[in-house]
Design a protein around this motif. Sequence first.
Motif, PDB file in Angstrom:
ATOM      1  N   VAL A   1     -11.213 -29.380  25.917  1.00 60.71           N
ATOM      2  CA  VAL A   1     -11.152 -30.406  25.853  1.00 60.71           C
ATOM      3  C   VAL A   1     -11.532 -30.213  27.819  1.00 60.71           C
ATOM      4  O   VAL A   1     -12.526 -30.925  28.249  1.00 60.71           O
ATOM      5  N   ARG A   2     -10.869 -29.688  28.325  1.00 64.62           N
ATOM      6  CA  ARG A   2     -11.460 -28.791  29.604  1.00 64.62           C
ATOM      7  C   ARG A   2     -12.845 -28.751  29.952  1.00 64.62           C
ATOM      8  O   ARG A   2     -13.646 -29.315  30.975  1.00 64.62           O
ATOM      9  N   GLU A   3     -13.119 -28.076  28.985  1.00 61.94           N
ATOM     10  CA  GLU A   3     -14.400 -27.470  29.758  1.00 61.94           C
ATOM     11  C   GLU A   3     -15.409 -28.625  29.265  1.00 61.94           C
ATOM     12  O   GLU A   3     -16.922 -28.731  29.739  1.00 61.94           O
ATOM     13  N   MET A   4     -15.538 -29.126  27.814  1.00 65.49           N
ATOM     14  CA  MET A   4     -16.553 -30.385  27.164  1.00 65.49           C
ATOM     15  C   MET A   4     -16.207 -31.478  28.350  1.00 65.49           C
ATOM     16  O   MET A   4     -17.702 -32.340  27.976  1.00 65.49           O
ATOM     17  N   LYS A   5     -15.157 -32.076  29.139  1.00 65.83           N
ATOM     18  CA  LYS A   5     -15.527 -32.945  30.329  1.00 65.83           C
ATOM     19  C   LYS A   5     -16.551 -32.838  31.311  1.00 65.83           C
ATOM     20  O   LYS A   5     -17.114 -33.203  31.321  1.00 65.83           O
ATOM     21  N   ALA A   6     -16.753 -31.440  31.307  1.00 69.97           N
ATOM     22  CA  ALA A   6     -17.955 -31.672  32.127  1.00 69.97           C
ATOM     23  C   ALA A   6     -19.595 -31.977  31.300  1.00 69.97           C
ATOM     24  O   ALA A   6     -20.116 -32.250  32.089  1.00 69.97           O
ATOM     25  N   LYS A   7     -19.290 -31.892  30.021  1.00 67.95           N
ATOM     26  CA  LYS A   7     -20.904 -32.036  29.560  1.00 67.95           C
ATOM     27  C   LYS A   7     -20.525 -33.937  28.755  1.00 67.95           C
ATOM     28  O   LYS A   7     -21.744 -33.650  28.002  1.00 67.95           O
ATOM     29  N   SER A   8     -19.594 -33.619  28.847  1.00 71.59           N
ATOM     30  CA  SER A   8     -19.234 -35.098  27.944  1.00 71.59           C
ATOM     31  C   SER A   8     -20.240 -36.032  28.076  1.00 71.59           C
ATOM     32  O   SER A   8     -20.635 -37.131  27.493  1.00 71.59           O
TER      33      SER A   8
ATOM     34  N   ALA B   1     -10.792 -31.792  20.270  1.00 75.57           N
ATOM     35  CA  ALA B   1     -11.355 -32.192  21.008  1.00 75.57           C
ATOM     36  C   ALA B   1     -12.451 -32.973  21.444  1.00 75.57           C
ATOM     37  O   ALA B   1     -12.211 -33.632  22.658  1.00 75.57           O
ATOM     38  N   VAL B   2     -13.173 -32.545  20.710  1.00 76.54           N
ATOM     39  CA  VAL B   2     -14.289 -34.162  20.649  1.00 76.54           C
ATOM     40  C   VAL B   2     -13.791 -34.832  20.658  1.00 76.54           C
ATOM     41  O   VAL B   2     -14.011 -36.443  20.951  1.00 76.54           O
ATOM     42  N   LYS B   3     -13.348 -35.167  19.166  1.00 75.12           N
ATOM     43  CA  LYS B   3     -12.442 -37.056  19.237  1.00 75.12           C
ATOM     44  C   LYS B   3     -11.997 -37.391  20.743  1.00 75.12           C
ATOM     45  O   LYS B   3     -12.146 -37.971  20.744  1.00 75.12           O
ATOM     46  N   GLU B   4     -10.815 -36.402  21.224  1.00 74.93           N
ATOM     47  CA  GLU B   4     -10.680 -36.615  22.678  1.00 74.93           C
ATOM     48  C   GLU B   4     -11.462 -37.528  23.806  1.00 74.93           C
ATOM     49  O   GLU B   4     -11.583 -37.594  24.244  1.00 74.93           O
ATOM     50  N   VAL B   5     -12.334 -36.110  24.060  1.00 71.71           N
ATOM     51  CA  VAL B   5     -13.598 -36.611  24.943  1.00 71.71           C
ATOM     52  C   VAL B   5     -14.412 -37.366  24.691  1.00 71.71           C
ATOM     53  O   VAL B   5     -15.007 -38.205  25.345  1.00 71.71           O
TER      54      VAL B   5
END
Length: 88
Positions: free
Chosen positions: A8-15, A59-63
């Motif tokens: 989640v932390r890493e994906m937020k920057a790429k979302s 994580a994808v679902k949350e982001v």
Amino acid sequence: MFLTNTLVREMKAKSEEVRKKVNEGKNCSVKIELIEEPGEILITRMMEKDQIEEALKEAVKEVMLPEKNFKVKDIGYGSDYIWFTVTP
């Protein structure tokens, strides 16, 4: 779950990039580097494949909320990376 939080932390920057591509009907490949310091690599190595896949999907679902049309496929992982494709 520790891995889910890391993803989640890493994906937020790429979302935003992922969301834009998927909303345009395109697939978006994502690669996340795991780091040694908090033990992310070690923890991931100890997990079963289905546990890693479940953490990634969560994580994808949350982001990507509130949009629910995202799917995850082509999940792979190596010694210090997890990669996958987000599709419409």
